[in-house]
Each structure stands twice: as C-alpha cells, then as structure tokens.
Write an enzyme that holds these catalytic residues in place. Sequence first.
Site, short mmCIF file in Angstrom:
data_model
loop_
_atom_site.label_atom_id
_atom_site.label_comp_id
_atom_site.label_asym_id
_atom_site.label_seq_id
_atom_site.Cartn_x
_atom_site.Cartn_y
_atom_site.Cartn_z
N ARG A 214 -4.39 77.75 13.47
CA ARG A 214 -3.11 76.97 13.36
C ARG A 214 -2.38 78.32 11.61
NH1 ARG A 214 -6.18 73.20 15.48
NH2 ARG A 214 -4.60 71.93 16.53
N LYS A 251 -8.23 69.53 11.77
CA LYS A 251 -7.47 68.73 12.03
C LYS A 251 -8.23 67.69 12.54
CE LYS A 251 -2.83 67.98 14.12
NZ LYS A 251 -1.85 68.08 15.40
N ARG A 330 2.10 79.85 16.93
CA ARG A 330 0.98 79.20 17.75
C ARG A 330 0.80 78.90 18.93
NH1 ARG A 330 -3.75 76.48 17.53
NH2 ARG A 330 -3.51 74.65 18.29
N HIS A 353 -8.63 72.44 21.56
CA HIS A 353 -7.44 70.85 21.86
C HIS A 353 -8.86 70.66 23.34
CE1 HIS A 353 -3.05 72.07 20.96
NE2 HIS A 353 -3.62 71.88 20.01
N TYR A 363 -23.18 77.38 12.71
CA TYR A 363 -22.40 79.19 12.40
C TYR A 363 -23.23 79.90 11.44
CZ TYR A 363 -19.37 78.80 8.34
OH TYR A 363 -19.52 78.94 7.27
#
Length: 401
Positions: A214, A251, A330, A353, A363
């Site tokens: 994004r 998001k 995107r 998604h 990580y």
Amino acid sequence: MTETPKRAQRAGHGADTIYWDPVKKSYVGAVSLGYAPNGKRRRPKVYGKTKTEVRQKIRDLKKEVQTGVKAPANYTVADAVNDWLERGLKGRDEKGTIGKNRSMANKHLIPFIGKAKLKELSADDVDDWLDDRAEFLATRSLRDLLAILRRSIAHAQRRDKAARNVALLVTAPEGRPGRPSKALNLEEAKAVLTAARPSRLYAYLVLSLLSGVRTEEARPLTWDHVFLETKDGIPPHVAVWRSVRKHGETKTRKSRRTIALPKQVVDVLEEHMRWQKQERASRGMEWSPTGRVFTTRSGEPLDAANVRRDFKAIVKKAGLKPEWTPRELRHSFVSLLSDHGIPLERIALLVGHSSQATTEAVYRKQLRPVITQGAEAMDDIFAEDQEGEDTEGDEEGDAVA
C-alpha cells in the site's frame, strides 16, 4: 330540569398540573418528581403555547427521568458531532481518520442538519437529509455520513445527552455511482515505469507495482526492513510492518507480512540505496536522519501530496490520462498476477488480506515466512521486457564496434 355544570376537578396532591400564566402568556405544566435529598419537592415546570404542547413536554420530561438521561434543551446535532470528533476518536490519526470524518461532517452533515436540536431530531429528518445528499454523493459516502451521525449520537448517549439514537432507525439510500477502481494493463504499467525512470519516485513506483504494498506502507518504509542481501537460500525480501497510520500500525493485523522481492525490485532498490547515500553525503547535516527508503531532497519523509503530485506528472508523461492515482498501482499488481494465473488465495496472502498468521512471528529474532509467489510471477511478467532491453543494448554495442 337543568343540569348543573361539573366543576373542574382540582389536581390531587403531588399530581401534574397544567394552568395558564397570564404574566408569561403561556401554559405552564408543573411535574411532581418526588423529593430531593434535602427534603424539598422536585417540581420542575415546562412551558408551551398550547396544553397539548405542554402535555408532550411533561411526557418527555418523565421519560428522561425514567431513563436517567436529561438531554440538554439546546444541545444540537452539530454539538454532538463536534464532541465525538474531539473526544470520541482519541488515539486515532488526526490527518487520517479524524481528518476524513471532520471534512465529511463539515461539508455534508453540519450545514444541513447541524442546527437541529438533538432531542428533537427524528428519523424522518435523517431520511430527508440523506435523500438530499444522495443526489451528490456515492453510496459509500452516504453510508460513511450515516455512520458519523450514528456514532456521534451514541457518544452523546454515553454522556447522558441523548435518550435514543434515531440514526439507527435509518438506512442509507443508494447514491450516485462511485468512481470504479482501475488497474493498469501490462503495456500501461511498462509505460509508467519507463516514464518514471529519471524521477526520484522511480524506486517507489517499482516497489508498489511489483510487490503490491500500500502507499501508506511504502512511505514509512525504512532500510532496516529491507533485506536485499540474504543467506541460506532465503530470497531478498521486505518486511511490511508499519504504515503512516497512528502509532505506525498497519491497516489491520493481517496486513503485516513479509514478501519476497522480484529481481527487478532488488536491482532498483540497490541502485536507489547507492544514489541516496551519495545525496546524503552531499547534504551533510541538512539530511534528516529518518532512515526512510523514500524521502524528499532533504531526507524528510514523503507525504501523500508529494507522491500524488509526482505520480500525476509521470502518468501524463507516459501518455495516460491524469486520473490515475498511486493507490491503483496496488490494484494493478493484483490484476497482473491474476492475468498471469496466480490463484486468488495466493494474491490475497501477498496483499495482506489473508487470515493466516504465519507472518506474525517476531521478525528480529527469527525470520518470518517469506512469500515468494508474487516475486516469481513478477520476474516472469517483466522478464520479456528486460530481455528486450538487453538485446537492444547488445545490438547497439555491436554497431559501435
């Protein structure tokens, strides 16, 4: 024999009464609400031009007492909306969520029903307002407006400033057709990248188009989240774990992901890193130490306006209509992968998604699973174009020799 007219019955002790006040020239309703802690009677009064109006005010007053809600008489819809924007969205992004809702309320809500007293607002008032706005706004925008009103009234209810939420009784109507999302086809995508080659936005666009991040994830990307040199057979990758949202959150939690980078993206980012180091050295103390991958000429983070402005110029240079926006890179990523035969569930995983939680490991201590399908597909999609450029270069070299 004539009947004697009945005398008006006097109200009993503690009962409600309605009488005419010649001084105020209005009817007065006195309501008995028991006794206060100090022993005095609670007997508030309401006023109206007719007995019917006074009776309705008495009923409303008793309802407020029963529900424990005393709605201020002069508390308006605008007051409720502004209170929600100021106090009901604490911790949200001022420029993002709050700014968007404030802009919509100031343009399409407050000018039309903002002066209405909240306690007198009816479902019909809300319906009429939305029907009027439906001539100018898309259905999605109408739903957002109704959501703003619903949340504003709910916020007022939690503070005993509203007895009920009439906006919950209303459904948003169908509005104007919204602007459909678009996607670049392969030839258009190549044209955009070619036009962007001399621009400082080139690496940004290559990453966005070939990895599907994004725009809000690309702008805050830092070099410590980009892994161009790896070991043990692990492909180069980027950790998408931040955005420009409040507190740097993505998001959704599902948006956090680690994805492999196509070879073309790796080459471009390596070139971009070398160029940025040279620019930083030339700027010296003037360079902002943010560690961002994509910056302004002084090292400051890019904002959405920077990207939109430069992208519009690039699109125009590529010979396309200037209506394209950066976020549609995107969409183009998804479209190109779909045309290449990548299954939808794989695409959903690449763009963040999916419900799978494999990319949510810590990580810094152990490498997250790296999603490679998108990188492999993009290498195949753009390989033909790259081979063509190499062939042209060889031919030019032969000609010079």
